[in-house]
Every structure is written in structure tokens, then in C-alpha cells.
Design an enzyme around this catalytic site. Structure first.
Site, short mmCIF file in Angstrom:
data_model
loop_
_atom_site.label_atom_id
_atom_site.label_comp_id
_atom_site.label_asym_id
_atom_site.label_seq_id
_atom_site.Cartn_x
_atom_site.Cartn_y
_atom_site.Cartn_z
N ASP A 190 0.82 -1.21 0.00
CA ASP A 190 0.00 0.00 0.00
C ASP A 190 0.86 1.26 0.00
O ASP A 190 1.67 1.48 0.90
CB ASP A 190 -0.90 -0.03 1.24
CG ASP A 190 -2.12 0.84 1.10
OD1 ASP A 190 -2.13 1.72 0.23
OD2 ASP A 190 -3.08 0.64 1.86
N ASP A 237 -10.69 3.35 -1.61
CA ASP A 237 -11.30 2.35 -0.73
C ASP A 237 -12.81 2.28 -0.90
O ASP A 237 -13.49 3.31 -1.04
CB ASP A 237 -11.00 2.68 0.74
CG ASP A 237 -9.53 2.49 1.08
OD1 ASP A 237 -8.77 2.02 0.21
OD2 ASP A 237 -9.15 2.82 2.22
#
Length: 670
Positions: A404, A467
Site C-alpha cells: 500500500d 477504498d
């Protein structure tokens, strides 16, 4: 109630109606009914928990939310005025654009026009006398919801007579879940991945997924040298030293009968020949994740029977490492040992033991890191320690890495294409030195059109978006925007529109049932399977209800995702209400999704469930549109039921925000 009314009437005569007036702040109301496109509604804070700030002006009171956002208040004709200052919060993204609306009894009273980050707040002060239902709406200005952080500041309602918070609360209508997936037969059925990639010399673990009455025995014909099969568990283990392709016939037997299926094993450079299927900790536990919860997830995947449908990975997301400067002794400690090898925090006392536990269930373990100094949650990441971390993951027995971006923004010179690629290529080189197959998942939110170069830097999958959260705006906004990415997906490299948001989710210890309606959940699973997306369950699997379990165990639906051809569906048509998607299958058939999607192109009134009643819509599938001439046979995949044979076209009724998922075969030679 009559006595209370009499008292109020008497008081009004004695003191006048002015004494019964009431002012209520929006941030004091029950905000649980406010629908939000991302995150969690915040009282007196922005959606990310910061002070409310619009165009540089700070506000003490108000509500932070995120487009698309709806909130309805039952004034019951007792209102007097509604006032607020609205705008895009200064924490929002630079491309944010929204429109605010105030509605009264299905009519628009006020609208802001398009507002963007940095704009000064706009003041609302309107008469709401005689209004029964007041609606507060923020839309995405038709350009997507990314970073649309918005505020209703100094928002208050003046009433001519008192009303309780309960009286003001309007709860949206709920639809009862309905199960379409038939119960599995007692007869054996082999499910899961039909193609499996492994690199020569690396450990091999494949669990034959099979439904049917237990006990069950497993066998395999033409199993290559170096591999062995446990006939009671169905686990194939060992190593393959040579490159090559092997077709192995898997066999499952029980008292009612026998099932066979060919598995293609490819020993070479590619792994993840079908999209990964598993679970990730973030959408339910977030920072509350620990060793016990991960073990419980592995237990639940087996106990629920998900493992028998091909679900494989148990992935730990953020927060397993040491957190620098943490005051909590469980999270504190030395981030790395004397050799620079990363340490886990006190919530994960023995990662190797955890990995062995997960593997003992026939499952695989995933982990999380990032190329920057810190992870998104502020824990130790892999910057300048990529080789050590890859080695550590290999030692622990890790099978999947989510990598990430997050704090790498502090390191990168810019967001040019070379800068975006560099950290992912560095970790790819490090993983190549670890003697283990580790699925490599790039997470950088779709920047730089990552789908065009994710495979080039060695990714097995890559996030194409920000997200996801459990709202229609988020899920549909992400899923339906995957159109055009299909040419970049295929065996070993997949577009990833983020995790599944069905079941009980919450991003921390407090969980709630998904806010998606049952029809929206059918759309969610259908669309992700059509997209050949990684399927990562995001809920607490120990609390799966029958409906959620039925969504995750329909083998005909999951087979669309796991098809060996590995084609991602393309969007055939879209009229802003209805969409048709089609996916090419290995056997020459087509899988078609008919979606009553609505695509966000709604009038302001249509955003509010209490004001609208959506019915099913007839949708037409024409054979010629999907490349089939003449007659064609149709099967309903959710119901696992034959629909019929049709000459040129067929119609089906699709529920609002729902789907008809069909598999279609031509009956004549083309």
C-alpha cells in the site's frame, strides 16, 4: 398522548406559543439514518475527524459527511426555519465537486449549484412551515464521489412546537433478504480454481474444494512427480522442480457418488492464474486485528464451509507491525531486529506459528506492508528494507502481500509514471529472491492508470480505485467504472476494485450489517465475478447469516470469476439506468449481467427511499448483441435453473439496483 397534548395546549394559552418553540442542532439528531457515500458521519467534525473547515473558515458545530449523502427529518408540519452553512471541507481532494439540496415534501426548496474545494461556504436560511418531510441531499455533481468530503455547518432547525429526536427520525425502508442459491447436493461437486500456477522449486499447496456429504475421499490421476495428495483432506503438497504444464484429474468420492474435474497445473513464471479468493481483516477489524481474530477467521472459513467453495486466503491487513512512538506497550517496541528484519507487535507474538496454523487448515496467509516509511495507519513499513521484509515474509510462510502506497508520497519526487512504478518494481525484485510464491497485490488507488502497467512491474493484481465502503454510491461507483479496463486483465494479472462489503462490517471492533440492500448485494457479487476481480471477503466470517453465506457459496456464480480463460467482462450497453455486461467463457458460452443500475443519474427526489417506490424493470437480452446468431439457451446462475431456449431475444424483470446473472450458450453452429 391526549393528556400531553392537553397540557401543551393549556401552556400555550397561558404563555403563548412562543414559549413552546424549540431549536434543534443537526449534530444533536440521530445521525445513524444519514446515508453516506464513504466513511462515517461525524458530529461536530469532518468525515475524517478533523475540525469543520470550509474555504478556510472554521465552524464549531455541524455534521461532516461524504457525497452521496441523504438525510431525512420528519418535521410533521411543526417546522419554522432551517438554516446552515454548507460546502466542501478543506480536507477534501482537489478535484472534489458536489451539489447541496434542501427538499421539502418532494420539492426542491434550495440548491447550491456546483461547489468545489476552496469555495466559501454558502448560507441557507429558508422557511419550512407546513413541511412534513425535510430532505438534506449532497450529490457528487455527476463526476464520482472520490474525496467528496462535505459539511452541513451551523445547521439547525427551528420548530414552532417541541418534537423529540425519535419523532424527527426517519428510517429508510428495509428490504428483507431473500436467498436464491439452492442448497448443495449430497453428491460430490469439485469447485474452486481450475488452473493453478507455481514457480519451480517453491512450496506447493492446493486444497481441492468440494461440496457434498461427508466423509469424502479424494484422489488424483496424473499427479506429477514431487506432489502428493492427502486423500482425506484433499490437500496437494510438495514441489515441482521442472517447468511444464500438467493436466491432473481430481476425483471426489462419497457414499452418494463421485465427481471428477481436470485441474491444469502450470509450473513456470506465472502464479494467480485465477483471481484470488479469500478474506481480508481491514473492513471488519481495521486496527483491532490480532492473532486471535486471524485464527478465528481461518476457523470460520472452514467451519462455514467456505473452504469447500474455493475460498483460500486469510489476509492480515495493516497494524500487525510495531508502531513507532506508540504509547500502548502492545504496539511499541523495536521495529526491526539487529539484522534489519521486521518485527511484529505484541498482538502477533509468533507470525510463523500463525502461518502454520492457517496452512494446517488447507488455507493460505496474506500480509500487508507498503513502500514508504510508515503504513496508512502509522505502523512500520518497508522503505529501504524491501529485501529483508521479503525474506521475512518468506520465512514466516506468507502467501500474499498487499503493498500500500500511503506514506511513500513523502519519498516520491512526484506522481510521474516512473515515480509511481519504482517502489513496486523494487519490492517485486525483492520478492523474486524469496523462495516462495507470494501473490503481489499493488495498492495505490488507480493512480497513473495502474491497470496499464501493473503487470509490467510484476503485480498479480492492482487496485484500480480508492477504498470501498458499504454504500450503493461507493460500490456501484467503483464497480461500474471498471469498463474499459478489461484488456489489461488475464491469468496472473487482475484488476482489483477492492474488497467485498457484504455481511457484518465496521472497520473496527464495532460492526454493523452492510448498508447495501439485498438486491445491491446480488449486484455486488455478480459484478465482481464478471470483472474477474479478486474476491476478498471483508466481514466477520464467524457471524455469517444464511443470506450472506448464500451469496458467497453459489458455485455457478463463483465459477464465472474462476473461469480458466480469465477474461474480464466488457460493458455492452449503458443508458444511465440499465447496463448490460458480457464475459467470454472458456467453453465458448457468454455470461451476461443485466443491471438496473440507475448509475447515479437521478432527480433529487429519487435519492430518498421514503419518497420513491422502485419496481422491477423489464430488460431485453438479444443474442445478436452478444455474438450469438439463431437460437440460444439461457441459465439463471443465482437460481441455478434453466430459463429456456429463445429464438432472437428474451426479456427478464430486474429489481431496482439488482441484477439478472445469466449464462448463455448458442444452440447452433456459428
Amino acid at each position: 398522548m391526549k393528556n400531553i397534548s392537553s397540557v401543551l395546549f393549556a401552556l400555550s394559552l397561558l404563555f403563548g406559543t412562543k414559549s413552546l418553540a424549540q431549536t434543534l442542532w443537526l449534530d444533536d439528531l440521530d445521525l445513524s439514518t444519514m446515508e453516506i457515500g464513504w466513511g462515517t458521519v461525524q458530529a461536530r467534525k469532518s468525515v475524517e475527524g478533523n475540525p469543520l473547515t470550509i474555504g478556510g473558515q472554521k465552524f464549531e458545530r455541524g455534521v461532516g459527511t461524504h457525497a452521496v449523502s441523504t438525510f431525512m427529518v420528519n418535521l410533521g408540519g411543526k417546522g419554522k426555519r432551517f438554516s446552515a452553512s454548507v460546502g466542501v471541507d478543506d480536507e477534501a481532494g482537489d478535484k472534489s465537486s458536489v451539489v447541496f439540496y434542501v427538499l421539502a415534501d418532494k420539492k426542491v426548496l434550495w440548491q447550491s449549484g456546483v461547489m468545489k474545494k476552496g469555495d466559501a461556504s454558502k448560507r441557507i436560511d429558508i422557511d419550512v412551515r407546513t413541511v412534513k418531510l425535510l430532505g438534506l441531499l449532497v450529490t457528487d455533481a455527476d463526476d464520482g464521489i472520490d474525496y467528496d468530503h462535505v459539511d452541513w455547518c451551523d445547521a439547525k432547525i427551528e420548530l414552532i412546537a417541541p418534537r423529540t429526536k425519535a419523532q424527527l427520525t426517519v428510517r429508510p425502508p428495509t428490504l428483507a433478504p431473500y436467498v436464491l442459491t439452492p442448497k448443495p447436493s449430497d453428491l460430490p461437486r469439485i469447485n474452486g480454481a481450475k488452473a493453478f500456477g507455481v514457480r519451480p522449486g517453491n512450496p506447493f499447496l492446493y486444497t481441492i474444494a468440494a461440496t457434498g456429504k461427508r466423509p469424502m475421499k479424494f484422489a488424483a490421476k496424473n499427479l506429477p512427480k514431487g506432489l502428493t495428495l492427502d486423500e482425506s483432506t484433499g490437500r496437494i503438497t510438495g514441489t515441482l522442480d521442472k517447468r511444464g504444464e500438467y493436466v491432473v484429474t481430481l476425483i471426489a468420492r462419497n457414499a452418494p457418488g463421485q465427481s471428477e474435474l481436470d485441474l491444469r497445473i502450470v509450473s513456470g513464471d506465472n502464479i494467480s492464474l485465477t483471481p484470488p479468493m479469500g478474506w481480508n481483516s481491514w473492513n471488519c477489524w481495521a486496527e483491532a486485528v490480532d492473532d486471535a481474530k486471524v485464527r478465528a477467521a481461518a476457523d470460520a472459513m472452514v467451519k462455514s464451509g467456505l473452504v469447500n467453495h474455493g475460498w483460500t486466503y486469510i489476509n492480515i491487513d495493516d497494524c500487525w507491525m510495531v508502531k513507532p512512538d506508540a504509547k500502548d506497550p502492545v504496539l511499541a517496541g523495536s521495529p526491526r531486529d539487529s539484522n534489519g528484519m521486521i518485527n511484529s507487535n505484541g498482538k502477533f507474538p509468533d507470525m510463523k506459528a500463525l502461518s502454520e496454523y492457517v496452512h494446517s487448515k488447507g488455507l493460505k496467509l496474506g500480509i500487508y506492508s507498503g513502500p514508504g516509511p510508515l503504513t496508512c495507519a502509522g505502523f512500520t513499513a518497508s522503505y529501504k528494507h524491501e529485501v529483508q521484509d521479503a525474506q521475512r515474509f518468506g520465512e514466516w510462510g506468507v502467501d500474499y502481500l498487499k503493498y500500500d502506497w500511503c506514506s511513500y508520497s513523502q519519498v516520491a519526487k512526484d506522481r510521474s509514471l516512473p515515480a509511481l512504478k519504482e517502489p513496486y518494481a523494487v519490492m517485486r525484485a525483492a520478492l523474486d529472491k524469496a523462495p516462495r510464491d507470494i501473490v503481489y497485490s499493488l495498492c495505490q488507488y488507480g493512480w497513473g492508470d495502474v491497470w496499464e502497467w501493473g503487470a509490467e512491474v510484476g503485480g498479480n493484481c492492482w487496485r484500480t480505485t480508492g477504498d470501498i465502503v458499504d454504500t450503493w454510491s461507493s460500490m456501484a461507483g467503483i464497480g461500474f467504472k471498471q469498463a474499459g479496463h478489461e484488456k489489461y486483465a488475464g491469468p496472473g494479472h487482475w484488476n482489483d476494485p477492492d474488497m467485498l462489503v457484504v455481511g457484518r462490517v465496521g472497520w473496527g471492533p464495532q460492526l454493523h450489517p452492510t448498508r447495501l440492500t439485498p438486491d445491491e448485494q446480488y449486484t455486488h457479487i455478480s459484478l465482481w465475478c464478471l470483472l474477474s476481480a479478486p474476491l476478498l471477503i471483508g466481514c466477520d466470517m464467524s457471524t455469517l447469516d444464511d443470506f450472506t453465506l448464500s451469496l458467497l457459496t453459489n458455485d455457478e456464480v463463483l465459477a464465472i470469476n474462476q473461469d480458466r480463460l480469465g477474461r474480464q467482462a466488457r460493458r455492452l450497453s449503458n443508458d444511465n439506468v440499465r447496463q448490460i455486461w458480457v464475459k467470454e467463457m472458456e467453453d465458448g458460452s457468454k455470461t451476461v449481467g443485466l443491471f438496473y443500475a440507475d448509475d447515479g443519474k437521478r432527480t433529487p427526489v429519487e435519492y430518498f427511499g421514503p419518497w420513491t417506490k422502485k419496481v422491477k424493470m423489464k430488460m431485453t437480452l438479444r443474442g445478436v448483441d452478444i455474438g450469438i446468431k439463431g437460437k440460444f439457451r439461457v441459465r439463471d446462475l443465482w437460481r441455478q435453473k434453466e430459463v429456456g431456449v429463445f429464438e432472437k431475444e428474451t426479456q427478464t424483470a430486474v429489481p431496482y439496483h439488482g441484477v439478472a446473472l445469466l449464462r448463455v450458450w448458442g444452440t447452433e453452429k456459428q
